[in-house]
Design a protein around this motif. Structure first.
Motif, mmCIF file in Angstrom:
data_model
loop_
_atom_site.group_PDB
_atom_site.id
_atom_site.type_symbol
_atom_site.label_atom_id
_atom_site.label_comp_id
_atom_site.label_asym_id
_atom_site.label_seq_id
_atom_site.Cartn_x
_atom_site.Cartn_y
_atom_site.Cartn_z
ATOM 1 N N THR A 258 10.379 -13.425 -0.528
ATOM 2 C CA THR A 258 8.934 -13.552 -0.769
ATOM 3 C C THR A 258 8.293 -12.207 -1.057
ATOM 4 O OG1 THR A 258 8.422 -13.428 1.602
ATOM 5 C CG2 THR A 258 8.773 -15.620 0.667
ATOM 6 N N LEU A 259 8.984 -11.099 -0.780
ATOM 7 C CA LEU A 259 8.459 -9.766 -1.114
ATOM 8 C C LEU A 259 8.113 -9.666 -2.591
ATOM 9 C CD1 LEU A 259 11.061 -7.659 0.899
ATOM 10 C CD2 LEU A 259 8.590 -7.656 1.327
ATOM 11 N N PHE A 260 8.886 -10.330 -3.434
ATOM 12 C CA PHE A 260 8.708 -10.208 -4.878
ATOM 13 C C PHE A 260 7.509 -10.998 -5.401
ATOM 14 C CE2 PHE A 260 13.178 -9.227 -4.144
ATOM 15 C CZ PHE A 260 13.316 -8.054 -4.866
ATOM 16 N N PHE A 261 6.869 -11.775 -4.538
ATOM 17 C CA PHE A 261 5.736 -12.598 -4.970
ATOM 18 C C PHE A 261 4.376 -11.985 -4.608
ATOM 19 C CE2 PHE A 261 9.348 -15.425 -4.638
ATOM 20 C CZ PHE A 261 9.229 -16.241 -5.752
ATOM 21 N N PHE A 262 4.379 -11.050 -3.687
ATOM 22 C CA PHE A 262 3.123 -10.440 -3.262
ATOM 23 C C PHE A 262 2.804 -9.212 -4.101
ATOM 24 C CE2 PHE A 262 3.998 -13.041 0.424
ATOM 25 C CZ PHE A 262 2.725 -13.429 0.835
ATOM 26 N N PRO A 263 1.512 -8.857 -4.235
ATOM 27 C CA PRO A 263 1.146 -7.651 -4.980
ATOM 28 C C PRO A 263 1.860 -6.433 -4.413
ATOM 29 C CG PRO A 263 -0.802 -8.948 -4.470
ATOM 30 C CD PRO A 263 0.332 -9.573 -3.705
ATOM 31 N N SER A 264 2.315 -5.567 -5.294
ATOM 32 C CA SER A 264 3.066 -4.388 -4.837
ATOM 33 C C SER A 264 2.227 -3.491 -3.936
ATOM 34 C CB SER A 264 3.572 -3.603 -6.053
ATOM 35 O OG SER A 264 2.490 -3.258 -6.917
ATOM 36 N N GLU A 265 0.893 -3.489 -4.137
ATOM 37 C CA GLU A 265 0.039 -2.674 -3.272
ATOM 38 C C GLU A 265 0.139 -3.121 -1.826
ATOM 39 O OE1 GLU A 265 -0.862 -4.339 -5.940
ATOM 40 O OE2 GLU A 265 -2.346 -3.270 -7.180
ATOM 41 N N VAL A 266 0.220 -4.433 -1.625
ATOM 42 C CA VAL A 266 0.322 -4.972 -0.269
ATOM 43 C C VAL A 266 1.647 -4.557 0.367
ATOM 44 C CG1 VAL A 266 0.452 -7.102 1.091
ATOM 45 C CG2 VAL A 266 -1.165 -6.925 -0.814
ATOM 46 N N ILE A 267 2.742 -4.681 -0.376
ATOM 47 C CA ILE A 267 4.068 -4.324 0.143
ATOM 48 C C ILE A 267 4.114 -2.831 0.457
ATOM 49 C CG2 ILE A 267 6.533 -4.327 -0.323
ATOM 50 C CD1 ILE A 267 5.234 -7.116 -0.092
ATOM 51 N N GLN A 268 3.568 -2.032 -0.426
ATOM 52 C CA GLN A 268 3.598 -0.579 -0.235
ATOM 53 C C GLN A 268 2.781 -0.163 0.988
ATOM 54 O OE1 GLN A 268 0.652 1.613 -1.745
ATOM 55 N NE2 GLN A 268 1.508 3.159 -0.364
ATOM 56 N N LYS A 269 1.613 -0.742 1.182
ATOM 57 C CA LYS A 269 0.755 -0.370 2.312
ATOM 58 C C LYS A 269 1.330 -0.804 3.651
ATOM 59 C CE LYS A 269 -3.601 -0.293 -0.265
ATOM 60 N NZ LYS A 269 -4.909 -0.958 -0.484
ATOM 61 N N ILE A 270 2.057 -1.925 3.661
ATOM 62 C CA ILE A 270 2.633 -2.428 4.914
ATOM 63 C C ILE A 270 3.923 -1.705 5.267
ATOM 64 C CG2 ILE A 270 3.658 -4.434 6.060
ATOM 65 C CD1 ILE A 270 1.753 -6.193 4.460
ATOM 66 N N PHE A 271 4.822 -1.518 4.296
ATOM 67 C CA PHE A 271 6.164 -1.038 4.589
ATOM 68 C C PHE A 271 6.429 0.411 4.179
ATOM 69 C CE2 PHE A 271 6.597 -5.669 4.039
ATOM 70 C CZ PHE A 271 7.198 -6.001 5.245
ATOM 71 N N LEU A 272 5.768 0.895 3.140
ATOM 72 C CA LEU A 272 6.069 2.236 2.602
ATOM 73 C C LEU A 272 4.778 3.031 2.445
ATOM 74 C CD1 LEU A 272 8.587 1.055 -0.166
ATOM 75 C CD2 LEU A 272 9.199 2.100 2.018
ATOM 76 N N LYS A 273 4.139 3.343 3.559
ATOM 77 C CA LYS A 273 2.804 3.938 3.532
ATOM 78 C C LYS A 273 2.782 5.323 2.886
ATOM 79 C CE LYS A 273 1.250 1.323 7.561
ATOM 80 N NZ LYS A 273 0.719 1.368 8.943
ATOM 81 N N LYS A 274 3.881 6.046 2.945
ATOM 82 C CA LYS A 274 3.922 7.388 2.344
ATOM 83 C C LYS A 274 4.281 7.354 0.857
ATOM 84 C CE LYS A 274 5.179 9.697 6.670
ATOM 85 N NZ LYS A 274 6.164 10.594 7.348
ATOM 86 N N LYS A 275 4.646 6.228 0.373
ATOM 87 C CA LYS A 275 5.076 6.118 -1.026
ATOM 88 C C LYS A 275 3.867 6.022 -1.955
ATOM 89 C CE LYS A 275 7.647 2.997 -4.107
ATOM 90 N NZ LYS A 275 6.485 2.641 -4.963
ATOM 91 N N PRO A 276 3.814 6.846 -2.994
ATOM 92 C CA PRO A 276 2.740 6.696 -3.989
ATOM 93 C C PRO A 276 2.881 5.358 -4.719
ATOM 94 C CG PRO A 276 3.856 8.815 -4.211
ATOM 95 C CD PRO A 276 4.696 7.985 -3.297
#
Length: 436
Positions: A258-276
């Motif tokens: 289901t990771l591939f269905f959510f906006p990438s901004e949401v995934i990045q903010k939840i799991f990869l906060k330091k990632k641009p």
């Protein structure tokens, strides 16, 4: 248009997080097989295994070899998770898992096949370009984006799996909840929910809920207004499957998709906060475009075509299982069998009733009693076994099968020597009788 569809770059946060979860689940699956005794029961204790037909040369390693084999796969899972030597680790894991899958059918599971496909796809995905040891060792590898096709292949593969799983349930025994009733009959002793699962209303809810979930989950996850509700339904559905059917890592792998269905901004903010976050939307057409498009279309034509092959075989797939495997026909029915093997000495015509436990484990006996391809394989084994001691034999099988708790019917023609029948890949085997 095609370039924009496949080669536009998007943020890769979903793929990076999926790689980490995927590697961890591969580790748990392979190591769990050691400590739960699965390897001992399936690959060590049997005298021989029922390979996929045509892969008889793939045999379990002797002694403790399969324990080391799975331990190596566990290490590869960890390497995939941390992204070290990712491509090589992914290739090795895929080959080893595929070999393990092909060397036995007693513990056949559609999800094992799904893991082969996803592992094969992951080999080609740039999943180690962030939050990986590879990217730290080689900064040139580091990237915040990926081509959009990386997301498309995962979603399209899931759509095929779920759609065929939904369509396969559209048969009478499922629609009147008979199949669900037999599936749940073995769960009556489950703590708290056992008695609930025996209620006819609950069984109808599960039967039709399964059809709707499989048929609609991918479109509902793609559609923004229904995405959160579909995700909540996914959690409930897969946790239920994990508790009731105990199918290992696969409910959790399904949730990871289901990771591939959510906006990438949401995934990045939840799991990869330091990632641009990447939002440039560049279109980068690679030099491998023609080869990629050919492979892409061939692969998905095969994926669409394989589950349809039973329509071209003159038999009922639910009964004969011809065209059943690799077709996403998951947990559709229960089968019980009363089967007797007779060995006939061709020199004098005398028959001997076989004791299957002389050759097979308890689990293999169940498989060799109800599944036509395994019945044929065991007949070939018996023929070879007796030939080594100088006896030419025929193998006759009296096989009575009950599907979904209904009356027993004859599956195998008891007058035909199965050991001297060829295996039919693309057409009906005449020694299999139709259901009445």
């Amino acid at each position: 248009m095609l370039n924009k569809w496949f080669f536009k770059h998007i943020d890769n946060s979903a793929l990076i997080v999926f790689r980490i979860i995927f590697g961890g689940l591969c580790f748990l699956e392979t190591v769990g097989a050691i400590f739960t005794g699965w390897i001992k029961r399936t690959l060590v204790e049997p005298r021989f295994t029922f390979n996929f037909i045509g892969f008889e040369w793939l045999q379990p390693l002797p002694g403790d070899g399969m324990y080391y084999y799975y331990a190596i796969m566990g290490v590869l899972g960890l390497l995939i998770m941390v992204g070290y030597k990712y491509r090589l680790s992914m290739i090795c894991f895929t080959l080893m898992w595929t070999a393990s899958y092909l060397m036995q059918k007693s513990s056949y599971n559609n999800h094992y096949y799904l893991l082969i496909l996803i592992s094969s796809l992951m080999v080609f995905l740039p999943a180690n370009t962030y939050a990986s040891v590879d990217a730290k060792l080689n900064p040139k590898l580091k990237s915040n984006s990926m081509p959009q096709w990386c997301r498309i292949v995962i979603i399209l593969q899931l759509f095929i799996v779920y759609t065929y799983a939904s369509i396969a349930k559209l048969y009478p025994d499922w629609l009147d909840a008979t199949a669900m009733e037999t599936l749940m009959s073995g769960k009556r002793n489950y703590l708290l929910i056992g008695k609930l699962l025996q209620q006819k209303g609950v069984q109808y809810f599960l039967a039709y809920g399964g059809i709707l979930f499989d048929g609609l989950i991918v479109p509902l996850l793609l559609y923004k207004p229904t995405r959160k509700y579909a995700f909540a339904a996914s959690i409930v559905f897969h946790l239920f499957n994990s508790i009731v059917f105990q199918i290992g890592i696969f409910p959790y792998l399904s949730l990871a998709f289901t990771l591939f269905f959510f906006p990438s901004e949401v995934i990045q903010k939840i799991f990869l906060k330091k990632k641009p976050h990447y939002d440039a939307s560049e279109i980068v057409v690679p030099h491998y475009k023609p080869i990629f498009l050919v492979i892409f279309f061939i692969y998905f034509i095969i994926q669409i075509g394989l589950p349809l092959r039973h329509h071209f075989i003159a038999s009922d797939v639910l009964w004969t299982e011809e065209g059943h495997r690799l077709s996403w026909r998951m947990m559709l029915r229960t089968k019980r069998a009363r089967t007797t093997y007779w060995i006939e000495n061709k020199a004098n015509g005398k028959r001997l009733k076989m004791n299957l436990r002389d050759h097979l484990t308890r689990k293999q006996v169940r498989t060799a009693s109800a599944k036509p391809d395994v019945i044929w394989q065991f007949s070939q084994y018996l023929k070879s076994h007796y030939k080594s001691s100088g006896m030419d034999i025929g193998v006759y099988v009296d096989c009575q099968v009950s599907v979904n708790g209904k009356a027993y019917q004859t599956l195998v023609n008891p007058d035909i020597d199965i050991a001297n029948q060829p295996w039919e890949v693309f057409k009906h085997s005449p020694w299999l009788l139709p259901a009445k």
